[in-house]
Each structure stands twice: as structure tokens, then as C-alpha cells.
Design a protein around this motif. Structure first.
Motif, PDB file in Angstrom:
ATOM      1  N   VAL A 247      53.984 -75.004 -53.701  1.00  0.00           N
ATOM      2  CA  VAL A 247      54.009 -75.759 -54.953  1.00  0.00           C
ATOM      3  C   VAL A 247      54.958 -75.100 -55.946  1.00  0.00           C
ATOM      4  O   VAL A 247      55.341 -73.941 -55.785  1.00  0.00           O
ATOM      5  CB  VAL A 247      52.601 -75.854 -55.600  1.00  0.00           C
ATOM      6  N   LYS A 248      55.301 -75.873 -56.960  1.00  0.00           N
ATOM      7  CA  LYS A 248      56.029 -75.347 -58.102  1.00  0.00           C
ATOM      8  C   LYS A 248      55.098 -75.411 -59.295  1.00  0.00           C
ATOM      9  O   LYS A 248      54.544 -76.467 -59.601  1.00  0.00           O
ATOM     10  CB  LYS A 248      57.301 -76.165 -58.371  1.00  0.00           C
ATOM     11  N   CYS A 249      54.897 -74.278 -59.953  1.00  0.00           N
ATOM     12  CA  CYS A 249      53.874 -74.200 -60.999  1.00  0.00           C
ATOM     13  C   CYS A 249      54.457 -73.552 -62.254  1.00  0.00           C
ATOM     14  O   CYS A 249      55.246 -72.600 -62.171  1.00  0.00           O
ATOM     15  CB  CYS A 249      52.685 -73.385 -60.480  1.00  0.00           C
ATOM     16  N   LEU A 250      54.061 -74.063 -63.386  1.00  0.00           N
ATOM     17  CA  LEU A 250      54.543 -73.569 -64.675  1.00  0.00           C
ATOM     18  C   LEU A 250      53.356 -73.313 -65.585  1.00  0.00           C
ATOM     19  O   LEU A 250      52.548 -74.216 -65.837  1.00  0.00           O
ATOM     20  CB  LEU A 250      55.480 -74.606 -65.300  1.00  0.00           C
ATOM     21  N   HIS A 251      53.203 -72.068 -66.042  1.00  0.00           N
ATOM     22  CA  HIS A 251      52.109 -71.726 -66.954  1.00  0.00           C
ATOM     23  C   HIS A 251      52.442 -70.415 -67.659  1.00  0.00           C
ATOM     24  O   HIS A 251      53.031 -69.509 -67.065  1.00  0.00           O
ATOM     25  CB  HIS A 251      50.784 -71.595 -66.204  1.00  0.00           C
ATOM     26  N   LYS A 252      52.042 -70.315 -68.894  1.00  0.00           N
ATOM     27  CA  LYS A 252      52.370 -69.145 -69.711  1.00  0.00           C
ATOM     28  C   LYS A 252      51.677 -67.873 -69.240  1.00  0.00           C
ATOM     29  O   LYS A 252      52.135 -66.763 -69.521  1.00  0.00           O
ATOM     30  CB  LYS A 252      52.003 -69.410 -71.179  1.00  0.00           C
ATOM     31  N   ASP A 253      50.562 -68.009 -68.502  1.00  0.00           N
ATOM     32  CA  ASP A 253      49.798 -66.826 -68.119  1.00  0.00           C
ATOM     33  C   ASP A 253      50.278 -66.165 -66.837  1.00  0.00           C
ATOM     34  O   ASP A 253      49.700 -65.169 -66.405  1.00  0.00           O
ATOM     35  CB  ASP A 253      48.311 -67.178 -67.993  1.00  0.00           C
ATOM     36  N   PHE A 254      51.316 -66.722 -66.214  1.00  0.00           N
ATOM     37  CA  PHE A 254      51.949 -66.000 -65.117  1.00  0.00           C
ATOM     38  C   PHE A 254      52.797 -64.878 -65.718  1.00  0.00           C
ATOM     39  O   PHE A 254      52.983 -64.812 -66.938  1.00  0.00           O
ATOM     40  CB  PHE A 254      52.810 -66.937 -64.265  1.00  0.00           C
ATOM     41  N   ASN A 255      53.343 -64.029 -64.864  1.00  0.00           N
ATOM     42  CA  ASN A 255      54.106 -62.897 -65.374  1.00  0.00           C
ATOM     43  C   ASN A 255      55.525 -63.319 -65.752  1.00  0.00           C
ATOM     44  O   ASN A 255      56.320 -63.690 -64.886  1.00  0.00           O
ATOM     45  CB  ASN A 255      54.164 -61.777 -64.332  1.00  0.00           C
ATOM     46  N   HIS A 256      55.825 -63.271 -67.046  1.00  0.00           N
ATOM     47  CA  HIS A 256      57.146 -63.651 -67.561  1.00  0.00           C
ATOM     48  C   HIS A 256      57.690 -62.482 -68.389  1.00  0.00           C
ATOM     49  O   HIS A 256      57.584 -62.481 -69.621  1.00  0.00           O
ATOM     50  CB  HIS A 256      57.054 -64.911 -68.422  1.00  0.00           C
TER      51      HIS A 256
END
Length: 466
Positions: A247-256
Motif C-alpha cells: 500500500v501507499k500510506c500518508l500520515h503525520k505520525d510516521f517517521n518524517h
């Protein structure tokens, strides 16, 4: 004045025909009409019930989505809707009997849209592949949890980034997401590991950034007892690898590390695997209680895929049914399909169950395995396994099939594949070395595999006599 036109959006046909798309918003297929508001390139769903009047729907546009307009007009097929009940005007026949309508709201300075803070979508490598209902539900339930504001929870275990995705209630996990860029030694690894200088992963023979492909591949090749799945198919695999997809996933709580904004450049591609409820791992209890067939099924998977990372912590223990029968579930297959046997390790190798012979059912399963068919299947699903990895996979499958046919136990076969010490080559490594020594520059891959087969036969014949 703001205008709204009602029409099926051709660009959305593939999306709205994806059954999990409705479920991701907590909507039921029993609803008469499902309307999507396209606002600032974001789709926002809204139910339209039989009892809803045009006036009530217009009011909901304003109150729910923040529109402030004095007048609204709804048009369908170039004609303004004027009757009292929407369902008299808007019933459309969609795929699978679904009534799906796309409502396009034209841009206006007075339109205030609440931005989404996440996205999840399947990665379609091959358009001929249709996800099974189980995988669609997995994606949908993951999205439903995020829609309710239940953020990903980063796992404290392991050496790579792994996130537990919650359900709608926030009381249980539904899936585990592992981004490619957060793998061990990858650029955005959250545990402060050094970046790989040559691309090799933590385990010799593996590459950084390919863990997610290997996770999905392990599920694809974990066939049911009846053989390869016919797509789409929800039958559980022989070893019980949890359903896994890309999958392709976008969320602020991943490591950025470089900061976050809601844009596609911050989207992460990775594996999404179904979370399996468990009472712990094999590390948490004595191996003596594990059923022989449960240990054997994992041995078949690990030998076949030349797993370089099978330890007690990545075998989950569950209890099934009223009798509490123990079920073992193998997870974490990012170090399968290596291009060398050097780091192959199997936790179960020295368990007493491994010295028991395979059952007739397991032997039939092993006999039907076909490495060439498997390689083509992985290619069909978008992963053209590197030649060096394909060679190891062919040889490991060959060893499993030949060894099992000669009556060898999982311990016998595993001992041929794994090193006794870090410095001493395994028997299978010696066999390959002998075969390569005979080969010339003109020797084809098929000829090398054939030579390995001949040498392996001689070794196994001698092993059987002993």
C-alpha cells in the motif's frame, strides 16, 4: 451563487468499484445513494437516504462542509432537481448494484473544506490482479480506524519502522504497516541505525528497501494445502502467513525526519499485514508445548524461502477454538529470498519437533512445489526477483523437495542449509561452490542448477546411508 453538478465521474470508476472503498468511510452498501464531494482534490463521502429532501441535503452541504452560500442549485443530467425526494431523481445502476454518484462542487472563495490528514491506497502493480475480499477489507478497516482519528502506533520492537494500525473503536489493532524507507539501515529508519553504504541489509544477501516486497512474496507463495490460490482467493496458506499486500500510506505520525506536510512526496510505500491476535511469541513459552504439525509447517516455509531471520520473536502463539489448540503464525519475512545462504537461521532447528518425520499430507504439499512457477507468479505480481536471489530460491526449493522425498526430517534438511558456526560454510554452500567450480563462462544458469542437483543427489544418497 455556487453551483453543483451531479454526474458519474469516469476517473473514479476503478476506485468506487473497489468494495473496500465504501467500508473505509463506515458506509453501508444498503444506503440508497452514496455521494462524493470533490473538494480541493479530496473526496468527501455523504449518505443520501430515501427520506432526505433536496433542502435537507443542501443544508447538510453548508453545515457539514463549511459552505456559506445564499443559494444552491443541484443539477442532474443538465436538469435542475426540483422534486422533494432525491431518490426519485438520482437512482443510478452502478457496479454490483451499488448506487454511486459523484457530486462535483465548483471552486468558490466561500468554500471552506476541512483537509484530510491521511491517505491509504493499494499499490496496483499489475492491473490484471484483483485483490481478494480479505485484502480489500484489510485496507478498508485500516482506513476506517484512521478516519476515526485513531493514529498509527509505532512498535518499540524490531530494528525497522513498524506501525500498528487501529480499528474504528481504537481498542484493537487491525494491521501492521512497514514503510520501505524505514527499514533497517534505510534513509528514514526511526531507530537511528547507520545508513547502508553498499545497499546490503542487516542480513547478508538481502537489500535495503526490498523488505516489503519480500513480506508480500512470502504471503503469495504460502499456498493453501490445495495449491496456488486462484486470484482473488482468501484461503489461508499452509504455513499461515497473515494476509499481506502493498500500500501507499500518508500520515503525520510516521517517521518524517525532514518535516511533514500532507502531500504525496511524504507518502510511504510499504507492506500492510493483517494483525493476528496472540498470547505471545515462541520466546515467551517453552517450545515443548508446540504441536509437531505447527512446527513443521513453518519449517517448510523457512527452508523454501531460505529465511535469514527466523527467531522465536517472529513466531506468534495463539489459541484456537474451545479446546485452546496452539496455533503458530510466522511473521516478519523481510529477510527471505536472499542471494546467498550465509545468514540462514532457523529457531526451530533444535526443537525436538524438527526431528520428527514429515506427515504424508506435508510430503504431498512439498512434492507439488514448483520454483519456476513461483518465480513467474512473483513477476506477475510486480517483483522480478533478482537472478542471484532466484538461484538461491531454486536451490532451496530443490533441497526441500529432494530431502523430503528421501525421508529427511526438518532438522536434517535445515542442518544442510544452515551454518554450524559463523566461519564454517554450510553443506549447501559447499555444494554450490563445487558446482560453480565446474562451470565456465559459457555455462548457463540452467546448467549450473542441473550441476547443483547432481551434486546434491550424491550428497543426499550418502546422507541417507548414514
Amino acid at each position: 451563487m455556487s453551483f453543483a453538478s451531479v454526474a458519474l465521474c469516469p476517473a473514479l470508476e476503478e476506485v468506487v468499484n473497489f468494495p473496500g472503498f465504501v467500508g473505509r468511510f463506515g458506509l453501508s452498501l444498503d444506503d440508497p445513494i452514496l455521494i462524493f464531494l470533490n473538494i480541493a482534490e479530496s473526496l468527501n463521502p455523504m449518505r443520501v437516504m430515501e427520506s432526505d429532501s433536496l433542502a435537507s441535503v443542501k443544508l447538510r452541504f453548508q453545515s457539514i462542509k463549511g459552505f456559506f452560500v445564499k443559494k444552491q442549485k443541484l443539477f442532474y443530467d443538465g436538469r435542475e432537481l426540483a422534486r422533494d425526494y432525491l431518490h426519485h431523481e438520482l437512482i443510478l445502476d452502478g457496479e454490483n448494484g451499488e448506487n454511486v454518484i459523484h457530486l462535483l462542487i465548483k471552486n468558490s472563495s466561500k468554500v471552506l473544506a476541512k483537509p484530510k490528514n491521511f491517505s491509504v491506497e493499494p499499490v496496483a502493480v499489475n492491473r490484471e490482479i484483483e485483490l481478494s475480499a480479505l485484502l480489500k477489507d484489510l485496507i478498508s478497516s485500516t482506513i476506517e480506524g484512521l478516519e476515526k482519528g485513531n493514529a498509527p502506533i509505532k512498535s518499540s520492537d524490531g530494528s525497522g519502522g513498524a506501525y500498528f494500525m487501529q480499528d474504528q473503536s481504537g481498542h484493537k489493532y487491525v494491521s501492521v504497516f512497514k514503510p520501505i524507507d524505514e527499514e533497517p539501515m534505510a534513509v528514514n529508519n526511526p531507530h537511528g541505525q547507520p545508513l547502508s553504504l553498499d545497499g546490503e541489509g542487516l542480513k547478508k544477501g538481502t537489500q535495503v528497501g526490498e523488505g516489503a516486497f519480500r513480506e508480500v512474496a512470502a504471503y503469495l507463495l504460502d499456498y493453501p494445502i490445495t495449491g496456488p490460490r486462484s486470484s482473488p482467493d482468501d484461503q489461508p496458506g499452509f504455513a499461515g502467513v497473515p494476509p499481506t499486500t502493498m500500500v501507499k500510506c500518508l500520515h503525520k505520525d510516521f517517521n518524517h525526519p525532514n518535516g511533514y506536510s500532507f502531500s504525496q512526496e511524504n507518502a510511504k510505500i510499504g507492506s500492510l499485514q493483517m494483525f493476528v491476535s496472540n498470547v505471545g511469541t515462541c520466546e515467551d513459552m517453552g517450545y515443548g508445548v508446540f504441536p509437531v504439525d505447527q512446527v513443521h509447517k513453518i519449517s517448510v516455509l523457512d527452508i523454501r524461502l531460505a529465511n535469514a531471520d527466523r527467531h522465536g520473536g517472529n513466531i506468534l502463539v495463539s489459541r484456537d477454538g474451545n479446546d485452546g489448540q496452539i496455533v503458530l503464525t510466522p511473521i516478519d519475512h523481510g529477510y527471505c529470498f536472499p542471494n546467498k545462504f550465509e545468514d540462514c537461521t532457523f529457531e526451530w532447528l533444535y526443537w525436538p519437533q524438527a526431528k520428527e518425520p514429515y506427515s504424508s499430507e506435508t510430503l504431498e504439499y512439498i512434492k507439488a512445489l514448483d520454483a519456476e512457477q513461483d518465480i513467474e507468479l512473483l513477476k506477475f505480481h510486480g517483483w522480478e526477483i533478482p537472478p542471484s536471489c532466484a538461484r538461491v530460491f531454486r536451490i532451496s526449493t530443490m533441497l526441500l523437495k529432494k530431502g523430503a522425498a528421501k525421508g529427511l526430517t526438518p532438522f536434517d534438511i535445515g542442518s544442510i542449509m544452515c551454518r554450524e558456526t559463523l566461519e564454517k560454510e554450510s553443506v549447501i554452500e559447499q555444494i554450490i561452490c563445487d558446482a560453480e567450480a565446474i562451470a565456465s563462462e559459457e555455462t548457463t544458469e540452467e546448467e549450473i542448477i542441473s550441476t547443483v542437483s547432481d551434486i546434491m543427489d550424491r550428497y543426499l544418497d550418502q546422507y541417507s546411508l548414514n
